[in-house]
Motif scaffolding. Structure first.
Motif, mmCIF file in Angstrom:
data_model
loop_
_atom_site.group_PDB
_atom_site.id
_atom_site.type_symbol
_atom_site.label_atom_id
_atom_site.label_comp_id
_atom_site.label_asym_id
_atom_site.label_seq_id
_atom_site.Cartn_x
_atom_site.Cartn_y
_atom_site.Cartn_z
ATOM 1 N N GLN A 69 40.975 32.231 31.133
ATOM 2 C CA GLN A 69 41.847 33.110 31.925
ATOM 3 C C GLN A 69 41.137 34.420 32.235
ATOM 4 O OE1 GLN A 69 45.806 35.372 30.911
ATOM 5 N NE2 GLN A 69 46.337 33.223 31.182
ATOM 6 N N GLY A 74 46.110 34.032 39.513
ATOM 7 C CA GLY A 74 45.978 32.772 40.242
ATOM 8 C C GLY A 74 47.344 32.279 40.707
ATOM 9 N N GLY A 78 46.501 27.466 37.392
ATOM 10 C CA GLY A 78 45.298 27.012 36.686
ATOM 11 C C GLY A 78 45.026 27.757 35.392
ATOM 12 N N LEU A 92 38.921 36.435 29.310
ATOM 13 C CA LEU A 92 37.621 37.112 29.476
ATOM 14 C C LEU A 92 37.773 38.626 29.632
ATOM 15 C CD1 LEU A 92 34.902 35.391 29.716
ATOM 16 C CD2 LEU A 92 36.952 34.050 30.143
ATOM 17 N N ALA A 136 45.267 41.262 45.136
ATOM 18 C CA ALA A 136 45.330 41.297 43.668
ATOM 19 C C ALA A 136 44.071 41.926 43.059
ATOM 20 C CB ALA A 136 45.511 39.877 43.141
ATOM 21 N N GLY A 151 38.959 33.693 48.723
ATOM 22 C CA GLY A 151 38.615 34.045 50.103
ATOM 23 C C GLY A 151 38.936 35.499 50.381
ATOM 24 N N GLY A 205 33.331 24.551 32.670
ATOM 25 C CA GLY A 205 32.658 25.506 31.801
ATOM 26 C C GLY A 205 33.279 26.874 31.987
ATOM 27 N N ILE A 206 32.780 27.835 31.200
ATOM 28 C CA ILE A 206 33.331 29.187 31.297
ATOM 29 C C ILE A 206 32.272 30.119 31.859
ATOM 30 C CG2 ILE A 206 34.268 31.127 29.981
ATOM 31 C CD1 ILE A 206 35.538 29.121 28.141
ATOM 32 N N ILE A 207 32.576 30.694 32.996
ATOM 33 C CA ILE A 207 31.652 31.662 33.604
ATOM 34 C C ILE A 207 31.737 32.945 32.775
ATOM 35 C CG2 ILE A 207 31.180 33.058 35.656
ATOM 36 C CD1 ILE A 207 32.429 30.790 37.341
ATOM 37 N N HIS A 428 43.324 29.143 47.390
ATOM 38 C CA HIS A 428 43.928 29.372 46.072
ATOM 39 C C HIS A 428 43.509 28.345 45.037
ATOM 40 C CE1 HIS A 428 47.378 31.705 48.211
ATOM 41 N NE2 HIS A 428 46.267 32.403 48.117
ATOM 42 N N ASN A 464 40.075 23.102 30.320
ATOM 43 C CA ASN A 464 41.230 23.219 31.210
ATOM 44 C C ASN A 464 41.794 21.861 31.657
ATOM 45 O OD1 ASN A 464 43.082 24.962 32.230
ATOM 46 N ND2 ASN A 464 41.792 25.787 33.858
HETATM 47 P P1 FAD Z 1 43.064 33.684 36.831
HETATM 48 O O1 FAD Z 1 44.348 33.655 37.542
HETATM 49 O O2 FAD Z 1 43.092 34.232 35.460
HETATM 50 O O3 FAD Z 1 42.439 32.209 36.792
HETATM 51 C C1 FAD Z 1 42.343 31.439 37.952
HETATM 52 C C2 FAD Z 1 41.592 30.135 37.647
HETATM 53 O O4 FAD Z 1 40.246 30.424 37.289
HETATM 54 C C3 FAD Z 1 42.163 29.366 36.466
HETATM 55 O O5 FAD Z 1 41.985 27.993 36.688
HETATM 56 C C4 FAD Z 1 41.313 29.816 35.290
HETATM 57 O O6 FAD Z 1 41.266 28.853 34.260
HETATM 58 C C5 FAD Z 1 39.963 30.003 35.946
HETATM 59 N N1 FAD Z 1 39.132 31.055 35.371
HETATM 60 C C6 FAD Z 1 39.398 32.377 35.292
HETATM 61 N N2 FAD Z 1 38.349 33.039 34.775
HETATM 62 C C7 FAD Z 1 37.412 32.110 34.507
HETATM 63 C C8 FAD Z 1 36.092 32.165 33.968
HETATM 64 N N3 FAD Z 1 35.524 33.315 33.608
HETATM 65 N N4 FAD Z 1 35.403 31.005 33.831
HETATM 66 C C9 FAD Z 1 35.957 29.818 34.199
HETATM 67 N N5 FAD Z 1 37.189 29.718 34.709
HETATM 68 C C10 FAD Z 1 37.899 30.846 34.864
HETATM 69 N N6 FAD Z 1 43.356 34.516 46.466
HETATM 70 C C11 FAD Z 1 42.546 34.426 47.532
HETATM 71 O O7 FAD Z 1 41.622 33.608 47.520
HETATM 72 N N7 FAD Z 1 42.718 35.217 48.644
HETATM 73 C C12 FAD Z 1 43.706 36.132 48.719
HETATM 74 O O8 FAD Z 1 43.834 36.828 49.727
HETATM 75 C C13 FAD Z 1 44.580 36.264 47.597
HETATM 76 N N8 FAD Z 1 45.565 37.171 47.616
HETATM 77 C C14 FAD Z 1 46.371 37.295 46.532
HETATM 78 C C15 FAD Z 1 47.378 38.258 46.549
HETATM 79 C C16 FAD Z 1 48.214 38.419 45.454
HETATM 80 C C17 FAD Z 1 49.271 39.471 45.499
HETATM 81 C C18 FAD Z 1 48.035 37.600 44.311
HETATM 82 C C19 FAD Z 1 48.893 37.771 43.088
HETATM 83 C C20 FAD Z 1 47.044 36.643 44.281
HETATM 84 C C21 FAD Z 1 46.212 36.465 45.387
HETATM 85 N N9 FAD Z 1 45.197 35.511 45.399
HETATM 86 C C22 FAD Z 1 44.364 35.407 46.473
HETATM 87 C C23 FAD Z 1 45.037 34.584 44.254
HETATM 88 C C24 FAD Z 1 44.226 35.145 43.064
HETATM 89 O O9 FAD Z 1 44.190 36.539 43.057
HETATM 90 C C25 FAD Z 1 42.825 34.598 43.095
HETATM 91 O O10 FAD Z 1 42.899 33.210 42.869
HETATM 92 C C26 FAD Z 1 41.878 35.211 42.070
HETATM 93 O O11 FAD Z 1 40.575 34.811 42.412
HETATM 94 C C27 FAD Z 1 42.155 34.812 40.630
HETATM 95 O O12 FAD Z 1 41.436 35.671 39.760
HETATM 96 P P2 FAD Z 1 41.935 35.903 38.251
HETATM 97 O O13 FAD Z 1 40.909 36.679 37.520
HETATM 98 O O14 FAD Z 1 43.293 36.475 38.231
HETATM 99 O O15 FAD Z 1 41.958 34.411 37.693
#
Ligand code: FAD
Length: 471
Positions: A69, A74, A78, A92, A136, A151, A205-207, A428, A464
């Motif tokens: 996470q 997300g 996921g 992380l 976000a 994206g 894997g975990i980045i 997404h 996962n």
């Molecule tokens: P998380 O939500 O914590 O995890 C997402 C996924 O990645 C999970 O499957 C998790 O297991 C995995 N993961 C997380 N960190 C790691 C790691 N270090 N190694 C391996 N796996 C990992 N997305 C877009 O693409 N474009 C947008 O314009 C966009 N707009 C958004 C607007 C809002 C208001 C919100 C709430 C979300 C938006 N998103 C958008 C979706 C989201 O922000 C993205 O998917 C973002 O990249 C997720 O990052 P996170 O750190 O929160 O990951």
């Protein structure tokens, strides 16, 4: 999971960073809209790659499932564990260092838990641009961005997360560390392993760190908010804007009147910048490496050209940063505002850009044929062919029944996307939300290749599970 094993995991990160109380675990177990909740015996917050490797090694030996996470932003579930209470969450968040910036080489190396906004700010301090940007950005992490191949609004000019990454450090499911933080633009040495982990949503894997591409920092931005009759005009405007500005066109977002209405309704500080209501709007931005006169001149040429051809019927250009922020707030407030309007069927889709207006017409007919009072909120990255084709419930409908019945509509909309040569998940990811859709729409050959990669890297299925690929 037995207490002895929980203690072994906790000992690796130290008890302070092993969360076992319900209240301290809560923020990690719920998706922000409340769509997915899970259970876990322990949330682990490692502080180094070595600790991540030790945790994963132990998990692999004991066949313990791990849910990585980042910022928990997300949108496909996921990052949330299942309800079994057996999956550990590996956050992380503590690994958030900016390891290095090379302004001349136009690269930076960051820990995976670094928040996107802090990465942008660190680049800015070095007078460089890290162009990935999404609403976000204040919570999402680079690891999450890469794992979902995010994206966002900058993809039009700079590409998606995959295009902005040069190398990765990854802890593999057996605990080995694959360290390839190279900063080379050219590097043809066998299979491109980095691209396997980008977009894998934590299933391979975990980045733990990434080397990223930087760009020259634009010196000025000019942002316009224009009104149009229909998506056909939006496409015509995109053509004009690309012809006049090329890669200086750094955002092109479409907004329907309904999206604007609910954003204004639910945000006391947001106002309609135009005097009259219109059916559609586009927020477009020009970024220039020169002074603001240059960006303004480009924007004026675009708007003038679009007005002369009756492509645009009204509009405003931000005169300062405060006005620019106000225009962006109209776009970025839509997702949140939809929450207050009851149930919403979400479709993160893309089709070839030129086909978007035709797709939207046929999709609208499907929606209203199904429910004449549904409220379509199709908005987003039109310049990339990527729409958040969301359908809000009729104001008087019952949310649970609407979402349940809506599954038929979603299936028909996704079928239509495929007929248009599009994608059912543009940015997404698949998470736990779309595993069946992936199975249904992806070719059996592609699914078999994906399964064999998963089996090779993660034979015990600890990374996962149940995300991207069905169990
Ligand atoms: P998380 O939500 O914590 O995890 C997402 C996924 O990645 C999970 O499957 C998790 O297991 C995995 N993961 C997380 N960190 C790691 C790691 N270090 N190694 C391996 N796996 C990992 N997305 C877009 O693409 N474009 C947008 O314009 C966009 N707009 C958004 C607007 C809002 C208001 C919100 C709430 C979300 C938006 N998103 C958008 C979706 C989201 O922000 C993205 O998917 C973002 O990249 C997720 O990052 P996170 O750190 O929160 O990951």
């Amino acid at each position: 999971m037995n207490d002895g094993l929980i203690e072994q995991f906790a000992a690796i990160v130290g008890t302070r960073h092993a969360l076992m109380q319900e209240d301290e675990q809560a923020p990690y177990l719920q998706e922000w809209r409340g769509r997915w909740t899970g259970k876990t015996p322990i949330v682990l917050r490692p502080g180094s790659t070595e600790e991540v490797a030790a945790l994963v090694k132990l998990a692999n030996e004991t066949k313990t499932a791990i849910v990585p996470q980042g910022g928990n932003t997300g949108l496909v579930g996921g990052q949330i564990p299942d309800g079994s209470g057996e999956q550990i969450v590996l956050s992380l968040g503590r690994m958030n260092a900016i390891r290095a910036i090379d302004p001349d080489g136009m690269t930076m190396i960051v820990d995976a838990g670094a928040i996107l906004q802090s990465v942008q700010e660190a680049a800015e301090e070095a007078d460089r641009l890290f162009p990935l940007s999404l609403a976000a950005r204040g919570s999402a992490t680079i690891g999450g961005n890469l794992s979902t191949n995010a994206g966002g609004v900058g993809a039009l000019a700079y590409g998606v997360a995959r295009d902005l990454c040069l190398g990765l450090e990854v802890v593999l499911p057996n605990g080995d560390v694959l360290s390839d933080l190279n900063t080379l633009k050219k590097n043809n040495t066998g299979y491109d392993l980095r691209n396997l982990f980008i977009g894998a949503e934590g299933t391979l894997g975990i980045i733990t760190a990434a080397s990223l591409k930087l760009f020259p920092n634009p010196k000025s931005h000019t942002t316009a908010f224009v009104a149009l009759e229909s998506p056909v005009q939006a496409l015509a405007l995109l053509r004009i804007a690309l012809e006049k500005a090329g890669t200086a066109l750094t955002a092109f977002e479409i907004i329907p009147r309904f999206g604007l209405d609910i954003t204004i309704k639910h945000h006391a500080d947001i106002r309609d910048p135009l005097a009259e209501p219109h059916p559609w709007y586009v927020l477009l931005e020009i970024s220039s490496l020169e002074n603001s006169d240059h960006a303004d001149a480009l924007m004026n040429t675009i708007v003038q050209g679009a007005t002369e051809t009756a492509t645009v019927i009204d509009g405003t250009i931000a005169a300062n940063e405060a006005q620019r922020d106000a225009l962006w707030a109209l776009r970025e407030g839509i997702s949140e505002s939809q929450r207050y309007e009851g149930g919403s069927l979400k479709h993160d889709i893309s089709v070839p850009v030129a086909k978007l207006p035709a797709f939207m017409m046929q999709a609208e007919a499907l929606v209203f044929g199904w429910e004449p009072d549904a409220r379509i909120c199709a908005f987003g990255h039109l310049g990339d062919g990527n729409l958040h084709y969301n359908v809000s419930q009729p104001a008087s409908a019952e949310k649970t029944a609407f979402l349940e019945n809506g599954k038929q509509l979603s299936a028909r909309l996704h079928d239509l996307v495929m007929e248009f040569g599009g994608s059912i998940s543009a940015e997404h990811g698949i998470g736990q939300m779309k595993t069946r859709d992936l199975e249904h729409y992806k070719s059996p050959v592609a699914m078999a290749v994906m399964r064999s990669i998963k089996q090779t890297l993660d034979p015990n299925g600890i990374m996962n599970p149940g995300k991207v690929l069905q169990n």
